[in-house]
Design a protein around this motif. Structure first.
Motif, PDB file in Angstrom:
ATOM      1  N   LEU A   1       8.123   8.537  -0.490  1.00 40.27           N
ATOM      2  CA  LEU A   1       6.944   7.681  -0.661  1.00 40.27           C
ATOM      3  C   LEU A   1       7.262   6.229  -0.328  1.00 40.27           C
ATOM      4  CD1 LEU A   1       5.293   9.094  -3.904  1.00 40.27           C
ATOM      5  CD2 LEU A   1       4.818   9.611  -1.511  1.00 40.27           C
ATOM      6  N   ALA A   2       8.458   5.809  -0.668  1.00 37.55           N
ATOM      7  CA  ALA A   2       8.866   4.443  -0.326  1.00 37.55           C
ATOM      8  C   ALA A   2       8.832   4.265   1.188  1.00 37.55           C
ATOM      9  CB  ALA A   2      10.266   4.161  -0.873  1.00 37.55           C
ATOM     10  N   ALA A   3       9.291   5.283   1.891  1.00 36.18           N
ATOM     11  CA  ALA A   3       9.276   5.236   3.353  1.00 36.18           C
ATOM     12  C   ALA A   3       7.836   5.222   3.870  1.00 36.18           C
ATOM     13  CB  ALA A   3      10.038   6.434   3.918  1.00 36.18           C
ATOM     14  N   VAL A   4       6.986   6.004   3.238  1.00 32.59           N
ATOM     15  CA  VAL A   4       5.582   6.043   3.651  1.00 32.59           C
ATOM     16  C   VAL A   4       4.954   4.668   3.493  1.00 32.59           C
ATOM     17  CG1 VAL A   4       3.301   6.975   3.106  1.00 32.59           C
ATOM     18  CG2 VAL A   4       5.301   8.488   3.120  1.00 32.59           C
ATOM     19  N   ARG A   5       5.238   4.019   2.374  1.00 31.64           N
ATOM     20  CA  ARG A   5       4.683   2.676   2.152  1.00 31.64           C
ATOM     21  C   ARG A   5       5.171   1.711   3.217  1.00 31.64           C
ATOM     22  NH1 ARG A   5       6.551   3.779  -3.193  1.00 31.64           N
ATOM     23  NH2 ARG A   5       4.851   4.669  -4.436  1.00 31.64           N
ATOM     24  N   ALA A   6       6.426   1.836   3.577  1.00 28.77           N
ATOM     25  CA  ALA A   6       7.000   0.926   4.565  1.00 28.77           C
ATOM     26  C   ALA A   6       6.447   1.205   5.957  1.00 28.77           C
ATOM     27  CB  ALA A   6       8.527   1.048   4.559  1.00 28.77           C
ATOM     28  N   GLU A   7       6.346   2.475   6.295  1.00 30.20           N
ATOM     29  CA  GLU A   7       5.944   2.851   7.651  1.00 30.20           C
ATOM     30  C   GLU A   7       4.433   2.827   7.840  1.00 30.20           C
ATOM     31  OE1 GLU A   7       7.985   3.502  10.017  1.00 30.20           O
ATOM     32  OE2 GLU A   7       9.897   3.595   8.930  1.00 30.20           O
TER      33      GLU A   7
ATOM     34  N   LYS B   1       1.104  12.894   0.409  1.00 30.05           N
ATOM     35  CA  LYS B   1       2.109  11.839   0.330  1.00 30.05           C
ATOM     36  C   LYS B   1       1.493  10.461   0.563  1.00 30.05           C
ATOM     37  CE  LYS B   1       5.035  14.210   2.991  1.00 30.05           C
ATOM     38  NZ  LYS B   1       6.261  14.576   3.741  1.00 30.05           N
ATOM     39  N   VAL B   2       0.552  10.397   1.482  1.00 28.88           N
ATOM     40  CA  VAL B   2      -0.117   9.118   1.720  1.00 28.88           C
ATOM     41  C   VAL B   2      -0.900   8.684   0.483  1.00 28.88           C
ATOM     42  CG1 VAL B   2      -2.069   8.063   2.939  1.00 28.88           C
ATOM     43  CG2 VAL B   2      -0.275   9.223   4.223  1.00 28.88           C
ATOM     44  N   LEU B   3      -1.604   9.629  -0.119  1.00 28.62           N
ATOM     45  CA  LEU B   3      -2.392   9.299  -1.305  1.00 28.62           C
ATOM     46  C   LEU B   3      -1.489   8.826  -2.442  1.00 28.62           C
ATOM     47  CD1 LEU B   3      -4.946  12.258  -1.177  1.00 28.62           C
ATOM     48  CD2 LEU B   3      -5.389   9.841  -0.685  1.00 28.62           C
ATOM     49  N   LEU B   4      -0.359   9.488  -2.580  1.00 33.45           N
ATOM     50  CA  LEU B   4       0.579   9.083  -3.626  1.00 33.45           C
ATOM     51  C   LEU B   4       1.199   7.723  -3.323  1.00 33.45           C
ATOM     52  CD1 LEU B   4       2.464  12.414  -4.413  1.00 33.45           C
ATOM     53  CD2 LEU B   4       0.797  11.210  -5.841  1.00 33.45           C
TER      54      LEU B   4
END
Lengths: 266, 266
Positions: free
Chosen positions: B186-192, B149-152
């Motif tokens: 993924l949007a959450a990952v980008r934000a967090e 998920k981080v890579l994506l």
DNA sequence: CATTAGCGTTGCGACATGAGCAACGCGGCC
DNA sequence: GGCCGCGTTGCTCATGTCGCAACGCTAATG
């Protein structure tokens, strides 16, 4: 004093000149100690140390351990990023390279000629988006790569013979090692408008490249698509060649080739 | 004065320091004239000129026309090539991963994107006896792991949709199987700035991951901490997330990533 | 068309600055 | 233990470097 090391040109700012030499020594050696550096500069140990310390403070060099050898640092990468960002060539070609990478699902590189080697300026990865190795900034031999052959194809044979580093080292069994053979291949590249290299630099690596021209029509760069040989079989290769040539032509057009010479001048 | 702790400010070669500032100014501005540079350095015009001239002689800066503004030059890229050659991702991250493993007592992994899957490059086990099998060289799905998920999260949604292997296979009841849901996560990952996966790939396995960025700011790898779900309860998780993000940021810094100008939370 | 204003560039003298020396702490190696 | 080599650091002198002022040039301005 004994500043005659670099015969000829007088240095403008001695310390800066020496500091740059330090960087080049480190680039060449990978890593080096203060004493080594001092010896190569022909200066006193403490002088070399202060230069290195100044560079280290700004992140251009790093030292391996608390008291150890020095090597180039991350600060160089900052600058490199800014360098390519300010190059028109890279800026103009990036979207097209990205599109090419998306279409082919392979890695796309942009290279220029630099000091008898091919210098990679930009890289866009295909679906295997993040390669383990980034070639940007790397310099590779001209005779063993598709990019190199394209770049050479823009020069007359006499010039080719002058700048290619000899002997033509054999990286694999497929590498072209005879100057005569190389010139024959370059003639074909000029006629076809593209170059291919299969297992010539590294076994299992195939690449296709096409020339990027400026408004004069001179070859100023090369765009390549590369990937595992097994994935770039003859079926796909034709299509990739077409795609690569089309992309290179589009970049050339953006740079003013065969178009209005309205290039964003300074 | 003999105090070594505060001695960081001094002990520098002034000219070299100023020359590096010139490079950074040019990196920041893209291009600048002698007068501009002199103003930003707070030195006289002629001084700035000599610094620039010294840098130009060695190819670290170039001038646009015969009498024009200056910009960073190809010499920087030569140096950068040598830098990346000696800056191996695995090698650079290993000590930091080891430290992270020691702090958390859990297994730390380093992964990159490869052909639509996450490829594990390195692994350091925590001191806990319960050692999961070695993942190095293994390739695992992107949608069901924290690393994936981080890579994506480093790619635009369109790219994500293109490279993720479909259908999104359900490894457990917790696995994300809808593309829409994945994009939301993924949007959450980008934000967090981090990703978590609890029982998504394997029941009883929890992992936390954070992005490693190169000098362009692109996500090039992912660092994760993983262990049995029962041991990574919500109490510990927050601390581990912080630790993981910090480690990932440190690795990024080592690779030349400039930390975002906004103040850090800790 | 003459003038001004700003640019990058250069000769020169004064002086801050970086070079060299020598010595220190430290680590590995006889 | 003693030795050698490493990276590191006060100290002092002269050397390399800075700021000044002036130049040639281009391009806007009156």
């Amino acid at each position: 004093m004994s500043n005659a090391a670099a015969a000829g040109a007088q240095s403008t700012v001695q310390s800066v000149d020496r500091a740059i030499t330090v960087l080049e020594v480190l680039a060449d050696a990978g890593e080096a100690g203060v004493t080594d550096i001092a010896r190569k500069l022909g200066v006193h140990k403490s002088t070399a140390f202060r230069l290195v310390a100044a560079l280290e403070k700004r992140g251009l060099v790093e030292q391996n351990s608390e008291r150890g050898k020095y090597r180039l640092g991350m600060g160089i990468l900052h600058l490199a990023g800014a360098t390519t960002a300010s190059l028109d060539l890279v800026q103009e070609s990036r979207p097209l390279c990205r599109a090419l990478a998306a279409q082919t699902n392979e890695t796309v590189n942009l290279a220029i000629l630099s000091d008898g080697l091919a210098l990679y300026l930009d890289q866009v990865s295909g679906s295997s988006a993040l390669q383990s190795h980034n070639w940007v900034g790397q310099r590779i031999p001209l005779h063993a790569t598709s990019n190199g052959k394209v770049l050479l194809s823009g020069l007359p044979d006499s010039e080719v013979a002058r700048i290619v580093r000899r002997p033509l080292r054999a990286y694999t069994a497929e590498t072209i090692t005879a100057m005569k053979g190389l010139l024959a291949v370059l003639a074909a590249v000029r006629a076809e408008g593209h170059a291919v290299a299969v297992d010539e630099f590294e076994v299992g690596l195939t690449a296709v490249a096409a020339p990027v021209r400026d408004f004069h029509g001179d070859v100023i760069a090369s765009v390549s698509v590369s990937g595992p040989t097994f994935r770039l079989d003859s079926d796909r290769l034709d299509g990739i060649v077409d795609n690569t040539k089309r992309t290179a032509a589009s970049i050339s057009t953006r740079l003013g080739w065969r178009a209005s010479p309205t290039a964003k001048s300074w």
